[in-house]
Design an enzyme around this catalytic site. Structure first.
Site, short mmCIF file in Angstrom:
data_model
loop_
_atom_site.label_atom_id
_atom_site.label_comp_id
_atom_site.label_asym_id
_atom_site.label_seq_id
_atom_site.Cartn_x
_atom_site.Cartn_y
_atom_site.Cartn_z
N PRO A 129 0.79 -1.24 0.00
CA PRO A 129 0.00 0.00 0.00
C PRO A 129 0.82 1.29 0.00
CG PRO A 129 0.07 -0.91 2.22
CD PRO A 129 0.81 -1.88 1.34
N GLY A 131 3.70 2.17 1.82
CA GLY A 131 4.42 2.62 3.03
C GLY A 131 5.89 2.86 2.76
N GLU A 150 2.41 -1.87 -8.93
CA GLU A 150 1.52 -2.77 -8.19
C GLU A 150 0.48 -3.33 -9.17
OE1 GLU A 150 1.17 -4.03 -5.01
OE2 GLU A 150 -0.57 -5.06 -5.85
N ARG A 155 -5.44 -2.76 -4.51
CA ARG A 155 -4.26 -2.32 -3.74
C ARG A 155 -3.59 -1.11 -4.41
NH1 ARG A 155 -2.44 -5.66 0.24
NH2 ARG A 155 -0.29 -5.00 -0.02
N ASP A 177 2.34 -5.75 -13.76
CA ASP A 177 2.98 -6.94 -13.20
C ASP A 177 4.49 -6.70 -13.15
OD1 ASP A 177 4.14 -9.38 -12.75
OD2 ASP A 177 3.06 -10.44 -14.33
N CYS A 249 8.60 -10.39 4.42
CA CYS A 249 8.24 -10.52 5.83
C CYS A 249 8.03 -12.01 6.15
CB CYS A 249 7.02 -9.68 6.19
SG CYS A 249 5.51 -10.14 5.37
#
Ligand code: SAM
Length: 324
Positions: A129, A131, A150, A155, A177, A249
Site C-alpha cells: 500500500p 508505506g 503494483e 491495492r 505486473d 516478511c
C-alpha cells in the site's frame, strides 16, 4: 466487560506445526524465549513523523503526549507507543492527515538499507500500500522520481490514496505486473526495492489463529516461484553500479536466501553488500546453507530481523550491480 487478565499461555492455540519446526531450526537458544513471547502478546506500535507534511515535530509530539510516545531514535523521528494505544493512534487526526505514519521498524529498515538519494530515479517493484514508497519519498525530500509498481487493482488504488495523503509528489504509480518491468525498462534505475509478495509470516500471533489461516508450506513454494521471477526483473531494471534491496516478511529460507542465491547463480554482475542501518535491530546473519544446500557465502551479509515485542520478522539483502 472484557476480562483484563492475560490468557494462560497453554490455553492459546499453538503456531502451525511446520512454522514451529522452522523456528526451532532457525533460532539460536539465546533468542528462543524473546521470539516465542512475541507470538503471545500484542506488539508496541511503531510510527514515524512524516516530514513531507511539514508539521513542527514538537507540536506533533505535544498533541500525542497522552499516548506517552517514546523515541526509538529521535533523530530519525521514529517513536513507539504501548499496544493498548493502537486504536487511539490509528484513528488519530494526525494519522488521517498523513502527519504521522504507523510503520514497523523492520519495514523502515528495508528503505534505510536502500538509501535512496534526492534526485535519483528509483523503482519500487511491489509497492502497495505504499508505506515504503512514502518513506523513500521522505528520504529523497520529494526530489527525483519513484516508479511505484503494483498489479492488484484494489491495492493500486489504495496506494494512490495513501501517497496523496502522505504528501508524496515524486512517485508515479503503475498498475503493472512487476515480472515484466525489467524487460520493459532494462538498466534504468539507480535503486530498486523489491519488497516481495510472500507467505506473510510476520502477521502470525497466537492471540488470533486466523492470522495464519492463509499460510501453508505450499504457499511458501508458490511465493518462492514468483519471487524468483521478480528478483530477475528487478536486477534487469537496475542500471550498472545501482543498488537492489530484496526484502520479505517471511522467515522461510526458500523465500529469502534461496531466492537471492538463485539470482547470484544466474548473473555474475550482482554482489551482496553489508546493510547500512541507522538504528540497532534484533537480527541474525543470513544463512549460507539450508537443508543440505550450500548457498552463496556472502549471504551472511543479509539480515534476518527477528520477531520481538517491537519488531516483525523480516529478511533484507542489499545487492549492487557491477559497473559504473
Ligand atoms: N512495499 C509495500 C509497502 O511497504 O507498503 C508492501 C508490499 S507487499 C509485501 C507485496 C505487494 O506485491 C502486494 O501489494 C502484492 O499485491 C504485490 N504483488 C503481487 N504480485 C506481484 C507482481 N507480480 N508484481 C509486482 N507486485 C506484486
Amino acid at each position: 466487560m472484557a476480562d483484563p487478565r492475560p490468557t494462560p499461555l497453554d490455553a492459546l492455540p499453538p503456531l502451525p506445526t511446520a512454522f514451529a519446526e522452522l523456528l526451532d531450526a532457525l533460532l539460536p537458544a539465546a533468542w528462543r524465549h524473546t521470539v516465542q513471547a512475541s507470538y503471545t502478546a500484542p506488539k508496541t506500535v511503531v510510527w514515524r513523523l512524516n516530514p513531507l507534511r511539514g508539521h513542527d515535530p514538537d507540536q506533533v509530539l505535544q498533541a500525542l503526549a497522552p499516548l506517552a510516545p517514546r523515541p526509538i531514535d529521535a533523530a530519525l523521528g521514529v517513536y513507539e507507543v504501548e499496544p493498548h494505544w493502537r486504536s487511539a493512534l490509528t484513528h488519530h487526526p494526525l494519522v488521517e492527515q498523513g502527519v504521522v505514519y504507523i510503520q514497523g521498524l523492520a519495514s523502515m529498515a528495508a528503505v534505510w538499507a536502500l538509501q535512496p538519494q534526492p534526485g535519483e530515479e528509483v523503482l519500487d517493484l511491489a509497492a502497495a500500500p505504499g508505506g515504503k514508497t512514502a518513506l523513500m519519498a521522505a528520504l529523497m525530500g520529494n526530489q527525483g522520481r519513484i516508479a511505484a509498481v503494483e498489479p492488484v487493482r484494489a491495492r493500486f488504488h489504495r496506494m494512490r490514496a495513501n501517497l496523496l495523503r502522505l504528501g508524496v509528489r515524486c512517485a508515479q504509480p503503475y498498475l503493472k505486473d512487476g515480472t515484466v518491468v525489467g524487460r520493459l525498462v532494462p538498466q534504468r534505475f539507480a535503486r530498486v526495492l523489491l519488497d516481495a509478495p510472500c507467505s506473510s509470516q510476520a502477521q502470525f500471533t497466537r492471540l488470533d489463529p486466523t492470522s495464519w489461516h492463509h499460510w501453508s508450506p505450499r504457499k511458501v513454494r508458490a511465493s518462492a516461484a514468483l519471487q524468483a521471477r521478480l528478483i530477475h526483473s528487478a536486477a534487469e531494471a537496475l542500471r550498472p553500479g545501482g543498488v537492489l534491496v530484496y526484502s520479505t516478511c517471511s522467515l522461510s529460507p526458500e523465500e529469502n536466501e534461496c531466492v537471492v542465491d538463485g539470482l547470484l547463480r544466474a548473473r555474475d554482475d550482482m554482489t551482496l553488500e553489508p546493510l547500512p542501518w541507522p538504528v540497532e535491530l534484533p537480527a541474525l546473519p543470513g544463512l549460507t546453507a539450508w537443508h543440505g544446500q550450500t548457498l552463496h557465502p556472502d549471504l551472511s551479509l543479509a539480515r534476518r530481523i527477528l520477531p520481538t515485542r517491537r519488531t516483525d520478522a523480516f529478511f533484507i539483502a542489499r545487492l549492487r550491480k557491477r559497473g559504473a
